[in-house]
Design an enzyme around this catalytic site. Structure first.
Site, PDB file in Angstrom:
ATOM      1  N   PHE A 232      64.079  80.395 -69.668  1.00  0.00           N
ATOM      2  CA  PHE A 232      65.403  79.798 -69.867  1.00  0.00           C
ATOM      3  C   PHE A 232      66.445  80.909 -69.914  1.00  0.00           C
ATOM      4  CE2 PHE A 232      68.959  77.476 -71.185  1.00  0.00           C
ATOM      5  CZ  PHE A 232      68.707  76.162 -70.838  1.00  0.00           C
TER       6      PHE A 232
ATOM      7  N   ASP B 235      74.956  78.524 -59.396  1.00  0.00           N
ATOM      8  CA  ASP B 235      74.450  79.594 -60.251  1.00  0.00           C
ATOM      9  C   ASP B 235      72.925  79.641 -60.229  1.00  0.00           C
ATOM     10  OD1 ASP B 235      74.747  77.076 -61.509  1.00  0.00           O
ATOM     11  OD2 ASP B 235      74.386  77.960 -63.461  1.00  0.00           O
TER      12      ASP B 235
ATOM     13  N   GLY C 213      78.380  75.830 -64.164  1.00  0.00           N
ATOM     14  CA  GLY C 213      77.612  77.083 -64.197  1.00  0.00           C
ATOM     15  C   GLY C 213      78.032  78.163 -63.218  1.00  0.00           C
TER      16      GLY C 213
ATOM     17  N   ASP D 227      66.860  75.142 -59.481  1.00  0.00           N
ATOM     18  CA  ASP D 227      65.698  74.969 -60.350  1.00  0.00           C
ATOM     19  C   ASP D 227      64.797  73.882 -59.749  1.00  0.00           C
ATOM     20  OD1 ASP D 227      64.008  74.858 -62.509  1.00  0.00           O
ATOM     21  OD2 ASP D 227      65.527  74.421 -64.002  1.00  0.00           O
TER      22      ASP D 227
HETATM   23  C1  PRP Z   1      72.547  73.672 -63.501  1.00  0.00           C
HETATM   24  C2  PRP Z   1      72.970  74.475 -62.289  1.00  0.00           C
HETATM   25  C3  PRP Z   1      72.661  73.563 -61.160  1.00  0.00           C
HETATM   26  C4  PRP Z   1      71.507  72.739 -61.655  1.00  0.00           C
HETATM   27  C5  PRP Z   1      70.247  73.244 -61.030  1.00  0.00           C
HETATM   28  O1  PRP Z   1      73.617  72.869 -63.872  1.00  0.00           O
HETATM   29  O2  PRP Z   1      74.319  74.828 -62.330  1.00  0.00           O
HETATM   30  O3  PRP Z   1      73.759  72.746 -60.839  1.00  0.00           O
HETATM   31  O4  PRP Z   1      71.449  72.894 -63.061  1.00  0.00           O
HETATM   32  O5  PRP Z   1      69.146  72.550 -61.486  1.00  0.00           O
HETATM   33  P1  PRP Z   1      68.247  71.637 -60.563  1.00  0.00           P
HETATM   34  O6  PRP Z   1      67.866  72.455 -59.351  1.00  0.00           O
HETATM   35  O7  PRP Z   1      67.058  71.354 -61.453  1.00  0.00           O
HETATM   36  O8  PRP Z   1      68.999  70.405 -60.217  1.00  0.00           O
HETATM   37  P2  PRP Z   1      73.720  72.075 -65.234  1.00  0.00           P
HETATM   38  O9  PRP Z   1      73.329  70.655 -65.008  1.00  0.00           O
HETATM   39  O10 PRP Z   1      73.004  72.847 -66.305  1.00  0.00           O
HETATM   40  O11 PRP Z   1      75.263  72.036 -65.508  1.00  0.00           O
HETATM   41  P3  PRP Z   1      76.327  73.247 -65.602  1.00  0.00           P
HETATM   42  O12 PRP Z   1      76.475  73.791 -64.203  1.00  0.00           O
HETATM   43  O13 PRP Z   1      77.557  72.576 -66.102  1.00  0.00           O
HETATM   44  O14 PRP Z   1      75.780  74.277 -66.553  1.00  0.00           O
END
Ligand code: PRP
Length: 181
Positions: free
Chosen positions: A151, A99, A43, A102
């Site tokens: 989202f 990025d 991300g 959450d």
């Molecule tokens: C997203 C983002 C963070 C994580 C945050 O990655 O890049 O790494 O989620 O969420 P959290 O605080 O609930 O742990 P994702 O797993 O969607 O993978 P990506 O970066 O490949 O899109």
């Protein structure tokens, strides 16, 4: 605007301006030091690419990949390193670039792993912070924007691996992931 996007939260111009402000802050904070930027794939790749080009202090870049979401919209709490760093980070000033923050599961796990490798310092930078869904507390040093529990896609962020290439950050139509409009 893409047909699956309900509204644009941050335009290309707004993103560019905020990234420049964060980079200026990083330059001030790391003046006289050497920085290692760690991008958490996938991300953060676009944010990282823009941020590093706006930073002027000497820096290296490295990448890690973790997985937690799968193709759903809610973090599972299970974090796995799928690609580790290439560099030794002992004694280095680390800035982890994300990025979105959450639930906090990803960053709190990563911090634990990285701290054990004895860097000189670790700071966290996220473009987006979604505090409403936090499960694990995480201290952020640099935040682009705080956002509501929607989202979001674009500028690196995906849904089911799509939409990362949108140049803005937008809210995905709930019908795309089977939710109520
Ligand atoms: C997203 C983002 C963070 C994580 C945050 O990655 O890049 O790494 O989620 O969420 P959290 O605080 O609930 O742990 P994702 O797993 O969607 O993978 P990506 O970066 O490949 O899109």
């Amino acid at each position: 605007m893409h047909k699956d996007v309900k509204e644009i939260l941050f335009s290309e111009e707004q993103l560019k301006e905020r990234v420049a402000q964060i980079a200026a802050q990083i330059d001030r904070d790391y003046a006289g030091k050497e920085l290692m930027l760690v991008s958490v794939l996938r991300g953060s790749f676009i944010f990282m690419a823009d941020l590093v080009r706006a930073i002027t202090v000497p820096c290296k870049v490295d990448f890690m990949a973790v997985s937690s979401y799968g193709s759903g919209t809610v973090s599972s709490g299970q974090v796995q390193i799928t690609k580790d760093l290439s560099e030794d980070i002992t004694g280095r000033h680390l800035l982890v670039v994300e990025d979105i923050l959450d639930s906090g599961n990803t960053l709190s796990y990563l911090l634990e792993v990285l701290r054990a490798r004895k860097p000189a310092s670790i700071r966290l930078c996220t473009l987006l912070d979604k505090p409403e869904r936090r499960v694990k507390p995480v201290h952020l040093d640099y935040t682009g924007f705080t956002i509501p529990d929607a989202f979001v896609v674009g500028y690196g962020l995906d849904y089911d691996e799509y939409y990362r290439n949108l140049p803005y950050i937008g809210v995905l139509r709930p019908s795309v992931y089977g939710g109520e409009e």
